[in-house]
Design a protein around this motif. Structure first.
Motif, PDB file in Angstrom:
ATOM      1  N   ILE A  79      -2.073  -1.426  -6.496  1.00 56.62           N
ATOM      2  CA  ILE A  79      -0.603  -0.186  -5.759  1.00 56.62           C
ATOM      3  C   ILE A  79      -0.426  -1.026  -4.642  1.00 56.62           C
ATOM      4  CG2 ILE A  79      -0.085   1.659  -4.617  1.00 56.62           C
ATOM      5  CD1 ILE A  79      -1.977   3.611  -6.111  1.00 56.62           C
ATOM      6  N   LEU A  80       0.763  -0.970  -4.739  1.00 56.67           N
ATOM      7  CA  LEU A  80       1.754  -1.270  -3.094  1.00 56.67           C
ATOM      8  C   LEU A  80       2.707  -0.546  -3.127  1.00 56.67           C
ATOM      9  CD1 LEU A  80       1.041  -4.248  -5.288  1.00 56.67           C
ATOM     10  CD2 LEU A  80       2.734  -5.409  -4.130  1.00 56.67           C
ATOM     11  N   VAL A  81       2.586   0.039  -1.792  1.00 56.21           N
ATOM     12  CA  VAL A  81       3.526   0.900  -1.313  1.00 56.21           C
ATOM     13  C   VAL A  81       4.645  -0.591  -0.001  1.00 56.21           C
ATOM     14  CG1 VAL A  81       3.860   2.603   0.459  1.00 56.21           C
ATOM     15  CG2 VAL A  81       1.130   2.168  -0.974  1.00 56.21           C
ATOM     16  N   LYS A  82       5.760   0.109  -0.720  1.00 57.23           N
ATOM     17  CA  LYS A  82       7.184  -0.600  -0.227  1.00 57.23           C
ATOM     18  C   LYS A  82       7.863  -0.194   0.504  1.00 57.23           C
ATOM     19  CE  LYS A  82       7.837  -4.142  -2.253  1.00 57.23           C
ATOM     20  NZ  LYS A  82       8.852  -5.285  -2.928  1.00 57.23           N
ATOM     21  N   ARG A  83       8.231  -0.255   1.620  1.00 57.93           N
ATOM     22  CA  ARG A  83       9.799   0.354   2.328  1.00 57.93           C
ATOM     23  C   ARG A  83      11.093  -0.935   2.468  1.00 57.93           C
ATOM     24  NH1 ARG A  83       8.546   4.693   5.040  1.00 57.93           N
ATOM     25  NH2 ARG A  83       7.199   4.404   6.106  1.00 57.93           N
ATOM     26  N   GLY A  84      11.713  -0.334   1.473  1.00 58.11           N
ATOM     27  CA  GLY A  84      12.337  -0.971   1.504  1.00 58.11           C
ATOM     28  C   GLY A  84      12.010  -2.318   0.547  1.00 58.11           C
ATOM     29  N   SER A  85      12.320  -4.144   0.583  1.00 58.40           N
ATOM     30  CA  SER A  85      11.929  -5.180   0.303  1.00 58.40           C
ATOM     31  C   SER A  85      10.190  -5.072   0.915  1.00 58.40           C
ATOM     32  CB  SER A  85      12.739  -6.486   0.963  1.00 58.40           C
ATOM     33  OG  SER A  85      12.695  -6.102   1.839  1.00 58.40           O
ATOM     34  N   LYS A  86      10.394  -4.564   2.034  1.00 59.15           N
ATOM     35  CA  LYS A  86       8.808  -4.646   2.662  1.00 59.15           C
ATOM     36  C   LYS A  86       7.405  -4.562   2.000  1.00 59.15           C
ATOM     37  CE  LYS A  86       6.771  -5.210   7.323  1.00 59.15           C
ATOM     38  NZ  LYS A  86       7.074  -5.107   9.121  1.00 59.15           N
ATOM     39  N   THR A  87       7.016  -4.876   1.610  1.00 63.19           N
ATOM     40  CA  THR A  87       5.146  -4.458   1.442  1.00 63.19           C
ATOM     41  C   THR A  87       4.030  -3.887   2.395  1.00 63.19           C
ATOM     42  OG1 THR A  87       5.605  -5.736  -0.682  1.00 63.19           O
ATOM     43  CG2 THR A  87       2.926  -4.780  -0.027  1.00 63.19           C
ATOM     44  N   ILE A  88       4.286  -2.634   3.129  1.00 62.72           N
ATOM     45  CA  ILE A  88       3.500  -2.160   3.685  1.00 62.72           C
ATOM     46  C   ILE A  88       2.223  -1.664   3.520  1.00 62.72           C
ATOM     47  CG2 ILE A  88       5.548  -1.340   5.293  1.00 62.72           C
ATOM     48  CD1 ILE A  88       4.609   0.886   3.966  1.00 62.72           C
ATOM     49  N   HIS A  89       1.475  -2.308   2.157  1.00 67.01           N
ATOM     50  CA  HIS A  89       0.428  -1.673   1.900  1.00 67.01           C
ATOM     51  C   HIS A  89      -0.268  -2.010   0.285  1.00 67.01           C
ATOM     52  CE1 HIS A  89      -3.236   0.419   2.103  1.00 67.01           C
ATOM     53  NE2 HIS A  89      -3.062   1.780   1.439  1.00 67.01           N
ATOM     54  N   THR A  90      -0.883  -2.628   0.031  1.00 67.20           N
ATOM     55  CA  THR A  90      -1.419  -3.690  -1.065  1.00 67.20           C
ATOM     56  C   THR A  90      -2.880  -3.011  -1.369  1.00 67.20           C
ATOM     57  OG1 THR A  90      -0.206  -5.059  -0.757  1.00 67.20           O
ATOM     58  CG2 THR A  90      -1.978  -5.558  -2.310  1.00 67.20           C
ATOM     59  N   VAL A  91      -3.355  -3.066  -2.212  1.00 66.41           N
ATOM     60  CA  VAL A  91      -4.573  -2.025  -2.137  1.00 66.41           C
ATOM     61  C   VAL A  91      -5.316  -1.839  -4.060  1.00 66.41           C
ATOM     62  CG1 VAL A  91      -4.075   0.412  -2.529  1.00 66.41           C
ATOM     63  CG2 VAL A  91      -6.097  -0.213  -2.230  1.00 66.41           C
ATOM     64  N   TYR A  92      -6.222  -1.707  -4.312  1.00 68.91           N
ATOM     65  CA  TYR A  92      -6.683  -2.846  -5.311  1.00 68.91           C
ATOM     66  C   TYR A  92      -7.883  -1.648  -5.426  1.00 68.91           C
ATOM     67  CZ  TYR A  92      -5.474  -7.702  -5.437  1.00 68.91           C
ATOM     68  OH  TYR A  92      -3.936  -8.458  -6.247  1.00 68.91           O
ATOM     69  N   ARG A  93      -7.805  -1.180  -7.210  1.00 65.29           N
ATOM     70  CA  ARG A  93      -7.894  -0.373  -7.431  1.00 65.29           C
ATOM     71  C   ARG A  93      -9.989   0.273  -6.564  1.00 65.29           C
ATOM     72  NH1 ARG A  93      -7.458   4.580 -11.182  1.00 65.29           N
ATOM     73  NH2 ARG A  93      -9.072   5.966 -10.780  1.00 65.29           N
ATOM     74  N   GLY A  94     -10.199  -0.542  -6.835  1.00 63.45           N
ATOM     75  CA  GLY A  94     -11.800  -1.102  -6.572  1.00 63.45           C
ATOM     76  C   GLY A  94     -12.450  -0.571  -5.018  1.00 63.45           C
ATOM     77  N   ASP A  95     -10.943  -1.513  -4.619  1.00 61.37           N
ATOM     78  CA  ASP A  95     -10.994  -1.662  -2.815  1.00 61.37           C
ATOM     79  C   ASP A  95     -10.665   0.261  -2.336  1.00 61.37           C
ATOM     80  OD1 ASP A  95     -12.028  -3.792  -2.576  1.00 61.37           O
ATOM     81  OD2 ASP A  95      -9.642  -4.254  -2.448  1.00 61.37           O
ATOM     82  N   LEU A  96      -9.174   1.041  -3.181  1.00 65.51           N
ATOM     83  CA  LEU A  96      -9.342   2.249  -2.750  1.00 65.51           C
ATOM     84  C   LEU A  96     -10.463   3.195  -2.992  1.00 65.51           C
ATOM     85  CD1 LEU A  96      -6.678   3.823  -2.030  1.00 65.51           C
ATOM     86  CD2 LEU A  96      -6.308   4.311  -5.014  1.00 65.51           C
ATOM     87  N   ASP A  97     -10.992   2.958  -4.037  1.00 66.74           N
ATOM     88  CA  ASP A  97     -11.934   3.699  -4.317  1.00 66.74           C
ATOM     89  C   ASP A  97     -13.273   4.137  -3.407  1.00 66.74           C
ATOM     90  OD1 ASP A  97     -10.985   4.782  -6.666  1.00 66.74           O
ATOM     91  OD2 ASP A  97     -12.000   3.924  -8.442  1.00 66.74           O
ATOM     92  N   TYR A  98     -14.354   2.706  -2.723  1.00 68.34           N
ATOM     93  CA  TYR A  98     -15.118   2.498  -1.915  1.00 68.34           C
ATOM     94  C   TYR A  98     -14.362   2.793  -0.973  1.00 68.34           C
ATOM     95  CZ  TYR A  98     -17.144   0.058   0.937  1.00 68.34           C
ATOM     96  OH  TYR A  98     -18.658   0.002   2.041  1.00 68.34           O
ATOM     97  N   ALA A  99     -13.188   2.652  -0.747  1.00 66.12           N
ATOM     98  CA  ALA A  99     -12.738   2.964   1.018  1.00 66.12           C
ATOM     99  C   ALA A  99     -12.808   5.088   0.749  1.00 66.12           C
ATOM    100  CB  ALA A  99     -11.384   2.910   1.430  1.00 66.12           C
ATOM    101  N   ASN A 100     -11.796   5.650   0.076  1.00 65.43           N
ATOM    102  CA  ASN A 100     -11.949   6.780  -0.104  1.00 65.43           C
ATOM    103  C   ASN A 100     -13.170   7.236  -0.323  1.00 65.43           C
ATOM    104  OD1 ASN A 100      -9.761   7.435  -0.588  1.00 65.43           O
ATOM    105  ND2 ASN A 100      -9.323   7.085  -2.549  1.00 65.43           N
TER     106      ASN A 100
END
Length: 268
Positions: free
Chosen positions: A186-207
């Motif tokens: 998942i990339l979260v963007k505001r306009g053309s700027k990427t403000i958050h990039t996360v791969y699924r394994g990292d996302l599940d680990y952090a949660n």
């Protein structure tokens, strides 16, 4: 304090029951005590003020959120939380509380599905609420809960512009149901700027490590408040969009929760 609510109107399955809430109080949770056995028997619960839906969620999603956050449950009891006591600070806990003004017409709508297996012949509902007195400051924020559906056209990159983004709307958590489509990045963007990039394994680990969440099969959880700060962690939706890596085409049911600023302090 806890108060007992008036009896809801409604008498059977496949009906929408209406529960009138006492106006002029601040609501932190409404508890529905029912005799039904199956979570999906109650399809959806909606909070309405003056005929306008403020927030809603399916009962299946509410039940999943209880499992995700490891909250105690009891058969037949369904809780529509506003305040979120799992957060670390009072600002975050009470950001999504429901402030009602004395002249508000406040209704909780309970939509029943058909009778499920082993459900009683006649459903019953009693309601109670956790409340505090208002401080006369008025309603500055309202809780926000709703569900959307987006569609990935093919495997690979899928782009989704967040609908009705606004500087006054904030997201705390988004949950993607993976019945059809699996998400790997998942990339979260505001306009053309990427403000958050996360791969699924990292996302599940952090949660699990930081959010102490018990991950549930079939759901991808993007929690902007994973470190426990419900206000500071929430993300403004103005110009917000997402890019996903998905495994195939299909529908992605999307649950959103957060809050919206509806009034502003008077200038000094």
């Amino acid at each position: 304090t806890q108060i007992q609510c008036a009896s809801p109107t409604g008498s059977g399955y496949e009906e929408e029951w209406a529960l009138k809430l006492q106006a002029g109080m601040t609501y932190h949770a409404v508890e529905l005590e029912t005799n039904v056995k199956h979570v999906p028997t109650i399809k959806k619960i909606t909070l309405d003020i003056g005929g306008t839906p403020i927030c809603y969620a399916s009962n299946v999603m509410m039940n999943m959120l209880d499992d995700l956050t490891q909250k105690f449950k009891q058969e037949g009891r369904f809780i529509f939380d506003f305040s979120k006591y799992e957060y670390r600070s009072p600002a975050g806990i009470y950001q999504t509380q429901l402030v009602t003004n004395i002249n508000d017409d406040v209704t909780l709508l309970i939509e029943f599905d058909k009778k499920g297996e082993n459900d009683p012949v006649v459903p019953t509902v009693k309601a109670k609420a956790w409340v505090t007195d208002n401080d006369n400051a008025g309603r500055m924020y309202t809780p926000s809960r709703y569900e959307l559906t987006q569609y990935a056209a093919a495997a690979g990159e899928h782009t989704w512009a967040f609908p009705n983004g606004s500087p006054h709307r904030h997201i705390q958590r988004i949950i993607f149901k993976e019945d059809d489509v699996k998400i790997s990045k998942i990339l979260v963007k505001r306009g053309s700027k990427t403000i958050h990039t996360v791969y699924r394994g990292d996302l599940d680990y952090a949660n699990q490590r930081y959010g102490k969440l018990a991950l549930q099969d079939g759901y991808c959880v993007l929690d902007f408040t994973v470190f426990g700060f419900g206000t500071n962690g929430a993300i403004n939706t103005a110009g917000l969009s997402f890019e996903f890596e998905v495994d195939k085409a299909g529908a992605i049911k999307t649950y959103v929760e957060g809050y919206e600023q509806v009034a502003f302090p008077s200038a000094a």
